[in-house]
Motif scaffolding. Structure first.
Motif, PDB file in Angstrom:
ATOM      1  N   THR B  55       0.832  -1.204   0.000  1.00  0.00           N
ATOM      2  CA  THR B  55       0.000   0.000   0.000  1.00  0.00           C
ATOM      3  C   THR B  55       0.868   1.257   0.000  1.00  0.00           C
ATOM      4  OG1 THR B  55      -1.713  -1.198   1.171  1.00  0.00           O
ATOM      5  CG2 THR B  55      -1.854   1.190   1.227  1.00  0.00           C
ATOM      6  N   GLU B  58       2.097   1.956  -3.408  1.00  0.00           N
ATOM      7  CA  GLU B  58       1.008   2.492  -4.237  1.00  0.00           C
ATOM      8  C   GLU B  58       0.756   3.967  -3.947  1.00  0.00           C
ATOM      9  OE1 GLU B  58      -1.531  -1.711  -4.337  1.00  0.00           O
ATOM     10  OE2 GLU B  58      -2.192  -0.030  -3.098  1.00  0.00           O
ATOM     11  N   LYS B 117      -4.160   0.972  -8.980  1.00  0.00           N
ATOM     12  CA  LYS B 117      -4.128   1.716  -7.703  1.00  0.00           C
ATOM     13  C   LYS B 117      -3.379   3.033  -7.848  1.00  0.00           C
ATOM     14  CE  LYS B 117      -5.030  -2.597  -6.417  1.00  0.00           C
ATOM     15  NZ  LYS B 117      -4.972  -3.734  -7.358  1.00  0.00           N
ATOM     16  N   ALA B 194      -5.299   4.671  -3.030  1.00  0.00           N
ATOM     17  CA  ALA B 194      -4.765   3.320  -2.943  1.00  0.00           C
ATOM     18  C   ALA B 194      -5.798   2.357  -2.348  1.00  0.00           C
ATOM     19  CB  ALA B 194      -3.497   3.322  -2.096  1.00  0.00           C
ATOM     20  N   ILE B 195      -6.486   2.797  -1.303  1.00  0.00           N
ATOM     21  CA  ILE B 195      -7.441   1.908  -0.641  1.00  0.00           C
ATOM     22  C   ILE B 195      -8.640   1.623  -1.547  1.00  0.00           C
ATOM     23  CG2 ILE B 195      -8.992   1.668   1.334  1.00  0.00           C
ATOM     24  CD1 ILE B 195      -6.001   1.338   1.991  1.00  0.00           C
ATOM     25  N   GLU B 198      -7.657  -0.837  -4.042  1.00  0.00           N
ATOM     26  CA  GLU B 198      -7.527  -2.190  -3.490  1.00  0.00           C
ATOM     27  C   GLU B 198      -8.889  -2.826  -3.213  1.00  0.00           C
ATOM     28  OE1 GLU B 198      -3.180  -1.524  -1.365  1.00  0.00           O
ATOM     29  OE2 GLU B 198      -4.959  -1.782  -0.114  1.00  0.00           O
ATOM     30  N   GLY B 205      -2.184  -5.737  -0.173  1.00  0.00           N
ATOM     31  CA  GLY B 205      -2.340  -4.371   0.287  1.00  0.00           C
ATOM     32  C   GLY B 205      -3.226  -4.312   1.520  1.00  0.00           C
TER      33      GLY B 205
END
Lengths: 269, 257
Positions: B55, B58, B117, B194-195, B198, B205
């Motif tokens: 993460t 990313e 991402k 990023a989240i 994902e 991640g």
């Protein structure tokens, strides 16, 4: 904040001006203005001003009378209105050989004194003459601060850097818009001495609202006053620059200027 | 006091959390007590670290791409008038399109790896950076522009060269504080990209880990991952903020918080 006096061994001592002024021939400038207006308000009408070659012309007047507009026209910051003209004695244009100094120092906050002095060359994509820039910084008493950032300098020192920048291109014409008015009395006094020495031989227009400053520095003094605005006949005080403001001759001129200035204001009460 | 204050805040929140859990007697698959979350954090350290690293990569890549594109767009829009009409609508459209809506498409096109991402992150970060920088470039002090124009008049160089020098020596440096504000905002929201990326499709991640543990009712692991993510976001912001201030020593202190 550094103090103004601690910056160098002999910052205010007179020296050979020829060392920094490469003697470009002096040139007289005259402005003939038909009408200047902003948003239908007429600022100036049928107005003429001439700057004698190699002399300091002071333009005095109360705030809002249009002094700065005249300077901005000469500098090209305001486009010249119709049926108006700026002419130089030698027939060439003005804009590529005029320098400008403002009431604000307009120093770049991220650049050293030295870099601020040579910014003109940088902006033109030329290789700056650092030797000349150092010499000018020495002339204004700031050789020790050539690497200092503006926010570490006092107001007077910053304005001295601005003066060095103004002189850097050695333009024969210098336009100054109340350059010392933001400074305290003693710093202003010393900067006037410095300016009188370094501006020798240049055609200067100095805008000011301070009669004392005009009397110290002006070969020729005009007062702008009245509605519609008119220019007083030129006043040419005698004596070499910078003059002593306490002398009797200047006292006489001082009251004359004050009387002229008062024309534009209705008497109080 | 400067360092004590956040510590007190954190301890206070943990205390409230513990009290709520013990008073309501919620089962640990709904709301685990803080002690359990810390226990999980220590026990599953390896697992969390492995996912956190992905993460973090990313986020940082998204940030770099977003900042680069934002800066280039702002410069183009500011320097070349014709570009404005083409790029400005795109800039605004990039914000009008919800990233949640395009993230699944990106996953279909580019797979479950890093690329979607980074793109989602960059899309989010792009806007504040571009707008901040553009605003700064458009608001150079007119007094300075006048002076620069007069200084350039005595030169014989071409208009293009003067234009370049004006940006290089005046406009860009004056716009840097605005750019820095844009980058700060971008950094603060960077983890969202990023989240989100994902969540819609990934195999690794912190977002993936949280989604998975959520489905298995391992709420303690969800909370542990969330804590790590928050810590990462704060560290990143702190580093960027200090880096920006270090890079602009002439700028008077300008903290957001």
């Amino acid at each position: 904040m550094n103090s103004d006096s601690s910056s160098s061994p002999s910052p205010w001592e007179p020296s050979a001006v020829g060392a920094v002024n490469q003697a470009a021939p002096a040139v007289g400038v005259s402005l003939q203005l038909d009408r200047l207006s902003f948003d239908d308000t007429i600022i100036l009408e049928d107005f003429g001003l001439s700057l004698p070659a190699g002399q300091i012309t002071c333009l005095l007047g109360p705030s809002g009378v249009g002094k700065s507009s005249i300077l901005k026209l000469l500098a090209g910051f305001i486009p010249l209105p119709a049926k108006s003209a700026i002419t130089c004695d030698d027939g060439h244009g003005i804009t590529n050989r005029a320098s400008y100094m403002d009431q604000q120092d307009l120093l770049l906050p991220w650049a050293s004194s030295l870099e601020n002095v040579v910014i003109g060359a940088r902006l033109r994509g030329e290789i700056p003459d650092l030797t000349r820039a150092r010499k000018l910084l020495t002339e204004v008493g700031l050789q020790a601060s050539s690497e200092a950032l503006p926010n570490t300098l006092s107001g007077g020192m910053r304005q001295r850097v601005a003066l060095a920048r103004t002189l850097m291109d050695d333009s024969p014409i210098v336009l100054m818009d109340e350059p010392f008015s933001a400074l305290d009395a003693i710093t202003r006094f010393r900067l006037q001495d410095l300016a009188a020495r370094l501006l020798k031989g240049k055609t200067v227009l100095l805008i000011t609202h301070d009669p004392m400053e005009a009397l110290r520095l002006g070969h020729v003094i005009h007062v702008m006053s009245g509605t519609p605005v008119s220019l007083s006949p030129p006043l040419r005080p005698e004596g070499a620059l910078p003059r002593d403001p306490a002398s009797d001759a200047l006292k006489h001129h001082y009251s004359e200027i004050m009387a002229n200035l008062a024309l534009s204001e209705p008497a109080y009460a | 006091m400067k360092y004590l204050r956040p510590l007190i805040t954190i301890c206070g929140l943990l205390l409230v959390w513990s009290v709520v859990v013990s008073l309501t007697e919620l089962p640990k698959f709904i709301l685990p007590p803080p002690g359990l979350v810390f226990k999980t954090l220590i026990e599953k350290y390896d697992l969390i670290a492995e996912h956190a690293l992905i993460t973090a990569v990313e986020i940082v890549l998204g940030l770099l791409v977003g900042i680069s594109f934002g800066m280039v767009s702002a410069l183009l829009i500011s320097a070349y008038r014709p570009v404005r009409q083409w790029v400005l609508p795109m800039l605004i459209a990039s914000q009008a399109v919800p990233v949640f809506a395009i993230a699944p498409l990106l996953v279909i096109w580019m797979g479950y790896g890093l690329a979607p991402k980074v793109i989602v992150g960059a899309l989010i970060i792009y806007f504040p950076v571009a707008v901040g920088f553009l605003d700064g470039l458009n608001r150079t002090d007119p007094a300075w522009l006048n002076l620069a124009a007069l200084l350039q008049k005595s030169g014989s160089k071409s208009a293009v060269r003067n234009h370049y020098a004006l940006y290089r020596y005046i406009k860009i440096p004056f716009a840097l504080p605005s750019l820095a504000s844009g980058i700060r905002v971008g950094t603060a929201i960077a983890p969202i990209g990023a989240i989100v990326g994902e969540w819609v499709g990934s195999s690794a991640g912190l977002g993936f880990l949280m989604l998975n543990s959520n489905a298995r009712m391992q709420i303690d692991l969800v909370f542990a991952s969330l804590m790590v993510l928050t810590f990462m976001a704060l560290t990143l912001y702190y580093l960027v903020d200090h880096g920006l201030r270090w890079a602009m020593p002439w700028q008077p202190d300008q903290k957001i918080a």
